[in-house]
Every structure is written in C-alpha cells, then in structure tokens.
Design an enzyme around this catalytic site. Structure first.
Site, PDB file in Angstrom:
ATOM      1  N   HIS A   1      -6.965-100.773  23.717  1.00  0.00           N
ATOM      2  CA  HIS A   1      -7.806 -99.659  24.187  1.00  0.00           C
ATOM      3  C   HIS A   1      -9.260-100.089  24.230  1.00  0.00           C
ATOM      4  O   HIS A   1      -9.609-101.183  23.747  1.00  0.00           O
ATOM      5  CB  HIS A   1      -7.638 -98.428  23.282  1.00  0.00           C
TER       6      HIS A   1
HETATM    7  P1  TYD Z   1      -5.374 -96.655  16.723  1.00  0.00           P
HETATM    8  O1  TYD Z   1      -6.864 -96.796  16.723  1.00  0.00           O
HETATM    9  O2  TYD Z   1      -4.723 -96.289  18.032  1.00  0.00           O
HETATM   10  O3  TYD Z   1      -4.705 -97.986  16.158  1.00  0.00           O
HETATM   11  P2  TYD Z   1      -4.633 -99.438  16.839  1.00  0.00           P
HETATM   12  O4  TYD Z   1      -5.689 -99.455  17.886  1.00  0.00           O
HETATM   13  O5  TYD Z   1      -4.883-100.404  15.745  1.00  0.00           O
HETATM   14  O6  TYD Z   1      -3.276 -99.622  17.407  1.00  0.00           O
HETATM   15  O7  TYD Z   1      -4.987 -95.617  15.594  1.00  0.00           O
HETATM   16  C1  TYD Z   1      -3.635 -95.367  15.250  1.00  0.00           C
HETATM   17  C2  TYD Z   1      -3.524 -93.932  14.795  1.00  0.00           C
HETATM   18  O8  TYD Z   1      -4.328 -93.720  13.640  1.00  0.00           O
HETATM   19  C3  TYD Z   1      -3.992 -92.932  15.847  1.00  0.00           C
HETATM   20  O9  TYD Z   1      -3.097 -91.830  15.808  1.00  0.00           O
HETATM   21  C4  TYD Z   1      -5.341 -92.480  15.362  1.00  0.00           C
HETATM   22  C5  TYD Z   1      -5.255 -92.667  13.854  1.00  0.00           C
HETATM   23  N1  TYD Z   1      -6.562 -93.029  13.281  1.00  0.00           N
HETATM   24  C6  TYD Z   1      -7.247 -92.145  12.489  1.00  0.00           C
HETATM   25  O10 TYD Z   1      -6.800 -91.000  12.249  1.00  0.00           O
HETATM   26  N2  TYD Z   1      -8.444 -92.512  11.945  1.00  0.00           N
HETATM   27  C7  TYD Z   1      -8.973 -93.742  12.161  1.00  0.00           C
HETATM   28  O11 TYD Z   1     -10.085 -94.054  11.649  1.00  0.00           O
HETATM   29  C8  TYD Z   1      -8.258 -94.662  12.999  1.00  0.00           C
HETATM   30  C9  TYD Z   1      -8.796 -96.019  13.294  1.00  0.00           C
HETATM   31  C10 TYD Z   1      -7.055 -94.268  13.536  1.00  0.00           C
END
Ligand code: TYD
Length: 135
Positions: free
Chosen positions: A52
């Site tokens: 992303h």
């Molecule tokens: P995401 O940023 O999509 O993870 P990655 O990019 O590493 O695959 O986050 C995964 C899930 O966690 C998403 O549902 C959002 C949640 N999240 C939070 O609630 N707080 C946070 O600080 C982060 C980074 C993610």
C-alpha cells in the site's frame, strides 16, 4: 514524493563489550516527530506484507531482529532495500507504494510513523495509486 528521498539512515551505535545500544530521536535522526510505533513479527515464510501507499504518513523501518526486504515503488520505478541490522533503517516519505517481503525466521520489523493510525490515509489499490495525484 520522489524515490530519491527514500533512503537508508544510519543510527548511532554505542558499542560495548556488554552489548551494543542504538537509539533514535524523532526530528533528529529521522525527519519527523514520532507519533506511533508498531512492529511486525511472527511472519510465516514467504508472506508479503504492506502492499500500500500512505497519502501523508512518513515512516522509518528498522529490522530489530533478522532480516527483510522493503520494495518501494513510485508507480514507475521500484527500488529494493535490504534491512538486516538494527543500527540502520529505511526512511520512506509519504506517497510511495511499498511492500515488505523475504522475512527471515523470527524477524521483527519496527515501524516508526509520523501519524496516528488512520485507515483513510492508506491507498490499498495499486491501480488507484497509479492515478493518485503525486505531490
Ligand atoms: P496494515 O497496515 O494493512 O498491515 P501491513 O501493511 O503490514 O500488511 O495493518 C493490518 C491491520 O492492522 C489493518 O486492519 C489495520 C490494523 N492496524 C491498526 O489498527 N493500527 C496500526 O497502527 C496498524 C499499523 C495497523
């Protein structure tokens, strides 16, 4: 934001026979105030995370343990950075697509963020990222 602004930043390393110590000061070693810290761990072999872009969030990623690769992409050019020491990290400005891969067993990636968590700051669709107006 330009891929050129995405860069490895070396951190202070206080070496000691009793063990090494590294630290980060927001706005001093990295160019933003730290508002949030999260870490990624227990990643099963072969998994890819973090496909992303962030509209506003800047971040700094450190492999606290083990290793991983971060691939950063401005929609035209991709650049891969290998993180495998806890005394440096990767600064990623806002507006760049990125994902993380090749996590080693027991790796821990710590992410320092310039913003509180806001789902609306994410661009999760690569096609949308390509047409998103880059600043
Ligand atoms: P995401 O940023 O999509 O993870 P990655 O990019 O590493 O695959 O986050 C995964 C899930 O966690 C998403 O549902 C959002 C949640 N999240 C939070 O609630 N707080 C946070 O600080 C982060 C980074 C993610």
């Amino acid at each position: 934001m330009s891929l050129q602004n995405c860069k490895i930043i070396n951190l202070p390393k206080i070496e000691d026979p009793q063990g090494n110590l590294t630290f980060i000061e927001g706005e001093n070693h990295i160019p933003f105030i730290i508002k949030r810290v999260y870490w990624i761990y227990d990643v099963p072999g072969g998994q890819v995370r973090g496909g992303h872009a962030f509209k506003e969030q800047q971040e700094f990623i450190v492999a606290l343990s083990g290793s991983l690769d971060v691939v950063v992409d401005n929609g035209k050019v991709k650049k891969s950075f290998s993180l495998n020491r806890s005394y440096y990290g990767l600064y990623i400005p806002h507006g760049l697509w990125r994902h993380m891969q090749n996590f080693s067993t027991n790796s821990v990636a710590m992410v320092l963020s310039s913003t509180f968590f806001t789902e609306t700051d994410y661009i999760r669709d690569y096609e949308k990222y390509l047409v998103w107006p880059k600043k």
